[in-house]
Design an enzyme around this catalytic site. Structure first.
Site, PDB file in Angstrom:
ATOM      1  N   LYS A  51     -52.728  19.267   0.484  1.00  0.00           N
ATOM      2  CA  LYS A  51     -51.326  19.208   0.045  1.00  0.00           C
ATOM      3  C   LYS A  51     -50.555  20.412   0.570  1.00  0.00           C
ATOM      4  O   LYS A  51     -51.159  21.418   0.970  1.00  0.00           O
ATOM      5  CB  LYS A  51     -51.272  19.144  -1.489  1.00  0.00           C
ATOM      6  CG  LYS A  51     -51.908  20.338  -2.197  1.00  0.00           C
ATOM      7  CD  LYS A  51     -52.116  20.075  -3.698  1.00  0.00           C
ATOM      8  CE  LYS A  51     -52.769  21.260  -4.380  1.00  0.00           C
ATOM      9  NZ  LYS A  51     -53.147  20.955  -5.779  1.00  0.00           N
ATOM     10  N   ARG A 149     -50.429  18.000 -17.834  1.00  0.00           N
ATOM     11  CA  ARG A 149     -49.573  17.978 -16.643  1.00  0.00           C
ATOM     12  C   ARG A 149     -49.440  16.538 -16.162  1.00  0.00           C
ATOM     13  O   ARG A 149     -48.401  15.910 -16.325  1.00  0.00           O
ATOM     14  CB  ARG A 149     -50.201  18.870 -15.566  1.00  0.00           C
ATOM     15  CG  ARG A 149     -49.412  18.943 -14.282  1.00  0.00           C
ATOM     16  CD  ARG A 149     -49.973  19.948 -13.285  1.00  0.00           C
ATOM     17  NE  ARG A 149     -51.216  19.523 -12.636  1.00  0.00           N
ATOM     18  CZ  ARG A 149     -51.739  20.117 -11.556  1.00  0.00           C
ATOM     19  NH1 ARG A 149     -51.107  21.151 -11.006  1.00  0.00           N
ATOM     20  NH2 ARG A 149     -52.857  19.692 -11.029  1.00  0.00           N
ATOM     21  N   TYR A 272     -32.808  48.983   1.577  1.00  0.00           N
ATOM     22  CA  TYR A 272     -31.807  48.654   0.556  1.00  0.00           C
ATOM     23  C   TYR A 272     -32.125  49.319  -0.778  1.00  0.00           C
ATOM     24  O   TYR A 272     -33.281  49.388  -1.200  1.00  0.00           O
ATOM     25  CB  TYR A 272     -31.769  47.141   0.330  1.00  0.00           C
ATOM     26  CG  TYR A 272     -31.179  46.357   1.470  1.00  0.00           C
ATOM     27  CD1 TYR A 272     -29.874  46.585   1.910  1.00  0.00           C
ATOM     28  CD2 TYR A 272     -31.922  45.364   2.102  1.00  0.00           C
ATOM     29  CE1 TYR A 272     -29.331  45.849   2.957  1.00  0.00           C
ATOM     30  CE2 TYR A 272     -31.388  44.618   3.135  1.00  0.00           C
ATOM     31  CZ  TYR A 272     -30.088  44.862   3.558  1.00  0.00           C
ATOM     32  OH  TYR A 272     -29.557  44.130   4.585  1.00  0.00           O
ATOM     33  N   MET A 320     -34.782  40.650   4.478  1.00  0.00           N
ATOM     34  CA  MET A 320     -34.907  39.269   4.921  1.00  0.00           C
ATOM     35  C   MET A 320     -35.755  39.158   6.185  1.00  0.00           C
ATOM     36  O   MET A 320     -36.574  38.253   6.314  1.00  0.00           O
ATOM     37  CB  MET A 320     -33.513  38.677   5.176  1.00  0.00           C
ATOM     38  CG  MET A 320     -33.545  37.184   5.475  1.00  0.00           C
ATOM     39  SD  MET A 320     -31.937  36.503   5.871  1.00  0.00           S
ATOM     40  CE  MET A 320     -31.090  36.606   4.314  1.00  0.00           C
TER      41      MET A 320
HETATM   42  C1  LIG Z   1     -54.521  21.535  -6.007  1.00  0.00           C
HETATM   43  C2  LIG Z   1     -55.572  20.721  -6.681  1.00  0.00           C
HETATM   44  C3  LIG Z   1     -56.919  20.867  -6.332  1.00  0.00           C
HETATM   45  C4  LIG Z   1     -57.429  21.983  -5.430  1.00  0.00           C
HETATM   46  O1  LIG Z   1     -57.595  23.154  -6.197  1.00  0.00           O
HETATM   47  P1  LIG Z   1     -58.114  24.549  -5.549  1.00  0.00           P
HETATM   48  O2  LIG Z   1     -58.109  25.490  -6.685  1.00  0.00           O
HETATM   49  O3  LIG Z   1     -57.125  24.908  -4.494  1.00  0.00           O
HETATM   50  O4  LIG Z   1     -59.461  24.286  -4.982  1.00  0.00           O
HETATM   51  C5  LIG Z   1     -57.836  19.973  -6.876  1.00  0.00           C
HETATM   52  N1  LIG Z   1     -57.431  19.010  -7.745  1.00  0.00           N
HETATM   53  C6  LIG Z   1     -56.146  18.863  -8.137  1.00  0.00           C
HETATM   54  C7  LIG Z   1     -55.779  17.813  -9.106  1.00  0.00           C
HETATM   55  C8  LIG Z   1     -55.180  19.718  -7.624  1.00  0.00           C
HETATM   56  O5  LIG Z   1     -53.899  19.593  -8.023  1.00  0.00           O
END
Ligand SMILES: *Cc1c(COP(=O)(O)O)cnc(C)c1O
Length: 384
Positions: A51, A149, A272, A320
């Site tokens: 992802k 979640r 800054y 920046m």
């Molecule tokens: C992002 C995610 C993972 C991967 O987790 P890591 O800690 O990066 O290994 C696995 N399962 C779900 C549901 C996730 O959202």
């Protein structure tokens, strides 16, 4: 000599000429990390979570590299990400962790992507689509065991137990859940979630496989591993648990070019807000990367950069497009204009930089900017 100095592939496009910062990704280290995770799982296969553009490293190169390393199942957060992976890997199993957006069923089906269904409504939508096309289409069933979640809550799971027909007509690949505290192996929440997941598994009215482990849980005992693991951060070099040395190699090196150096007198301010003032005569190097490149502004006055293995502090605010470093104690030749300093990499690890900046390596990596000259190298670690 570290892996980045042994590169076998150096690609730079003409648009990279004059770039002030560069990001190098070592695909050999990605393969090695994936293999290390696979070994910790014994016979259980490791999928890969890709992802957010493979945690910022570039899914176009990462996904095929993982396929070559033996990975056959890929997880994304969204459908557009999954469609991108499908174009790269025609034969891979692909699942969207964040579930089904109503109305997108035909797109999931067209691209052979399995949504991780996380509510009764999503299950009903997918079931209805399967009915319309007259085929059981693949999906995952996501149950919540402690994140609050996504995934079916306890009441929804009870509804499934009361009416098992709710699951009919779908090709269920895996039943999955996600750990909330796996970065703290001693946290009792891990075992509590495992037991909740096992209880769900024992009552599950339909035959399917199971998935619980993220990267950190790949290193837990095998009772957490089930039928497929879902590692992400470990593949990308993050340390899944802070209490032990990192078992994974850092596959990235982010570097900023020295634009200018100058020597300032004691009591002269830098950047800054004039938050930093020289205590002594100080040689300042200005580096060409800043928060517009995803470099954390919270590393102002706290981060560090490295010239070779020589580490020096960031002074004043990250701006920046630039960072200033105190290079007084380094040989001037090392820090001359045009030289590159490591901002993140094997020396300044993403975990250390994230800790200094008040965040986690996940956020640092997924913030990596688009302005770098990006290049991929392959140090040629063995494939699976
Ligand atoms: C992002 C995610 C993972 C991967 O987790 P890591 O800690 O990066 O290994 C696995 N399962 C779900 C549901 C996730 O959202």
């Amino acid at each position: 000599m570290d892996s980045f100095s042994r590169s076998t592939e150096q690609v730079s496009s003409p648009s990279d000429l004059g770039a002030l910062s560069r990001l190098t990704v070592d695909l050999g280290a990605i393969r090695a990390n994936y293999q290390r995770l696979s070994e910790s799982l014994g016979d259980v296969p490791a999928g890969a979570v890709v992802k957010a553009n493979a945690y910022g490293l570039g899914v176009e190169r990462i996904a095929p590299t993982l396929w070559d390393a033996g990975c056959r199942f890929f997880f994304t957060a969204t459908l557009p990400e999954a469609i991108q992976v499908r174009a790269l890997l025609p034969k891979a199993g692909i699942s969207v962790l964040n579930g089904l957006v109503s109305g997108c069923e035909p797109l999931f089906a067209e691209h052979g992507i399995a949504p991780a269904l996380g509510s009764l409504e999503q299950i009903a939508d997918w079931k209805a689509h399967c009915g319309r096309v007259g085929k059981s289409l693949p999906a995952l069933l996501h149950v919540d065991t402690g994140m609050s979640r996504t995934g079916l809550d306890a009441g929804e799971w009870q509804a499934v137990l009361d009416t098992p027909q709710l699951l009919d007509g779908v090709d269920w690949l895996y039943l999955m859940s996600h750990l909330s505290c796996s970065d703290e192996p001693e946290n009792p929440e891990n075992r509590r979630q495992l037991e909740a997941f096992q209880a769900i598994r024992q009552t599950c009215p339909t035959q399917m496989k199971y998935s619980l482990a993220n990267s950190a849980a790949c290193l837990f005992d095998s009772s957490y591993h089930f039928d497929i693991a879902r590692p992400g951060i470990g593949i990308y070099g993050g340390n899944p648990r802070a209490d032990r040395p990192n078992p994974h190699a850092c596959p990235i090196r982010l570097e900023g070019r020295v634009l200018q150096t100058r020597t300032i007198a004691a009591d002269t301010p830098v950047s800054y807000g004039a938050t930093w003032r020289a205590k002594r005569e100080t040689r300042v190097a200005t580096l060409g990367a800043g928060y517009a490149d995803g470099y954390l502004r919270s590393l102002s006055d706290r981060g560090r950069v490295a010239f070779g293995d020589r580490v020096c502090p960031i002074i004043g605010r990250v701006t920046m497009d630039t960072i200033m470093a105190d290079v007084t104690d380094l040989p001037p030749d090392l820090t001359r204009p045009g030289a590159f300093a490591e901002l993140l990499g094997p020396t300044i690890t993403p975990d250390d930089a994230a800790a200094a900046g008040g965040t986690i390596s996940y956020e640092l990596l997924t913030s990596l900017g688009a302005r770098y000259a990006r290049r991929y190298i392959d140090t040629g670690s063995p494939t699976a």
